[in-house]
Design an enzyme around this catalytic site. Structure first.
Site, mmCIF file in Angstrom:
data_model
loop_
_atom_site.group_PDB
_atom_site.id
_atom_site.type_symbol
_atom_site.label_atom_id
_atom_site.label_comp_id
_atom_site.label_asym_id
_atom_site.label_seq_id
_atom_site.Cartn_x
_atom_site.Cartn_y
_atom_site.Cartn_z
ATOM 1 N N LYS A 113 26.866 -22.781 -14.981
ATOM 2 C CA LYS A 113 27.080 -23.089 -16.395
ATOM 3 C C LYS A 113 28.073 -24.245 -16.542
ATOM 4 O O LYS A 113 28.103 -24.918 -17.571
ATOM 5 C CB LYS A 113 27.580 -21.847 -17.131
ATOM 6 C CG LYS A 113 27.773 -22.028 -18.622
ATOM 7 C CD LYS A 113 28.287 -20.742 -19.265
ATOM 8 C CE LYS A 113 28.621 -20.956 -20.722
ATOM 9 N NZ LYS A 113 29.161 -19.738 -21.375
ATOM 10 N N TYR A 146 34.233 -21.487 -18.631
ATOM 11 C CA TYR A 146 34.565 -21.855 -17.264
ATOM 12 C C TYR A 146 35.654 -22.933 -17.239
ATOM 13 O O TYR A 146 36.560 -22.896 -16.400
ATOM 14 C CB TYR A 146 33.334 -22.395 -16.537
ATOM 15 C CG TYR A 146 32.306 -21.366 -16.139
ATOM 16 C CD1 TYR A 146 32.573 -20.001 -16.180
ATOM 17 C CD2 TYR A 146 31.051 -21.772 -15.703
ATOM 18 C CE1 TYR A 146 31.620 -19.075 -15.806
ATOM 19 C CE2 TYR A 146 30.089 -20.848 -15.316
ATOM 20 C CZ TYR A 146 30.372 -19.493 -15.376
ATOM 21 O OH TYR A 146 29.429 -18.582 -14.994
#
Length: 355
Positions: A113, A146
């Site tokens: 991702k 993230y």
């Protein structure tokens, strides 16, 4: 100095395999989870909630880990909430450990991702990133938890003086029960249901995934990379993709998975057939299968995660990664992907999780 590891998320696919790898290399290993398991011999459980700072301080009061491996995250309804919660988890943990001055290295596991963004980003007209995905590609101009987790690690490293590594796997293949993202076991359960009922073992995903190149990450392989990066001077302070090292097309692999179960495969037929819909009414059926075969887990929701498998297999783009960054620094572990699946299926059968 003796290496002492704190594995955060030790009950998950990555964390449990990492704990076993560390223990096999004679590390003193603690496994932190809200409800830590006790099925790994030698792993010392630590029950803690990373969002509860007083509780975390109490749980870690007598621990002084040299190495911290963060392998868990919490799923939320929005990316903004993902950012708030998951960055706080990393920040709280490192803030509690900071005053101990014991931490030498922190490893954070994120995923692809980092390059792809949320699912909506590449189905709503966005330009997909070039493949193979490389660590040198810049961050996307999108909200992404993230990035927030990485930034917490960087901030704490500057403050406390430890080294770090970031690890970005593709889909993880390995054994875990009660895991939110478990494509391998989901497909094993789906194949078992197809065999029991005579339903077609039908490809559930997109044409792009069926025809395009792909790769996956064996949980045992990322465990070895995590250990390598934590103990190799040349590997520190870098981000690494981590996959098995081979590439495949699902149009080739799907038939091999079917063969293992002795069922007929059905390939892409022009339509996506999401597993979430296909398996929506199978909870009672699985309880019946579990009873007839004396299986150890009758709760379908603790084995299969169709929603996540659909996200992986339904991507409208090809996804594969480049491993040159760690290869150039000496990480040479390689794993054949079909054997990753076959090893998992055999283990699930041995442990009476599938018939």
């Amino acid at each position: 100095m003796t290496n002492t590891a704190l594995v955060v998320g030790a009950s998950g696919i990555i964390g449990s395999n990492l704990a076993q790898e560390l223990l096999a290399n004679q590390w003193t290993t603690y496994g932190l989870a809200r409800k830590p398991g006790t099925d790994i011999a030698g792993l010392q459980p630590v029950a803690a909630d990373l969002l509860d700072v007083p509780g975390l301080e109490k749980a870690l009061a007598d621990l002084a880990p040299t190495h911290v491996f963060i392998t868990s995250w919490m799923r939320n309804d929005t990316e903004a909430e993902n950012i708030r919660v998951n960055s706080a988890m990393v920040r709280n943990l490192l803030a509690v450990l900071g005053p101990k001055k014991s931490v030498q290295h922190v490893a954070l596991v994120t995923g692809l991702k980092h390059y792809l963004g949320p699912f909506e980003a590449y189905v709503s007209g966005g330009v997909p990133p070039p493949t193979p995905l490389r660590e040198s590609q810049p961050r996307l101009a999108l909200d992404n938890f993230y990035y927030a987790q990485e930034d917490e690690v960087y901030t704490a490293a500057a403050r406390d003086g430890f080294t770090w590594s970031i690890h970005r796997p593709h889909t993880i293949i390995g054994k875990a029960v009660g895991n939110l993202m478990n494509l391998g076991t989901t497909l094993a359960v789906y194949a078992s249901i197809c065999k029991e009922t005579g339903r077609p073992f039908r490809w559930p995903g997109s044409q792009a995934q069926w025809e395009g190149l792909s790769d996956v990450t064996d949980a045992r392989v990322i465990a070895k990379q995590l250990l390598w990066a934590a103990t190799t001077e040349a590997a520190r302070n870098e981000a690494y993709n981590i996959v098995n090292g081979d590439i495949f097309r699902w149009s080739w692999l799907w038939g091999k998975l079917a063969d293992w179960f002795g069922i007929e495969p059905v390939g892409f037929d022009g339509t996506i057939h999401p597993l979430e819909a296909e398996m929506a009414a199978d909870a009672a059926l699985w309880r019946d299968i579990a009873a007839r075969h004396n299986l150890t887990e009758p709760d379908l929701s603790r084995l299969a995660s169709p929603w996540h498998t659909d996200l992986d297999l339904g991507r409208p783009i090809e996804v594969m990664t480049d491993m040159a960054n760690s290869r150039q620094r000496g990480f040479a572990v390689y794993q054949r992907t079909e054997e990753s699946f076959f090893d998992l299926f055999a283990k699930l059968r041995e442990d009476r999780l599938i018939p």
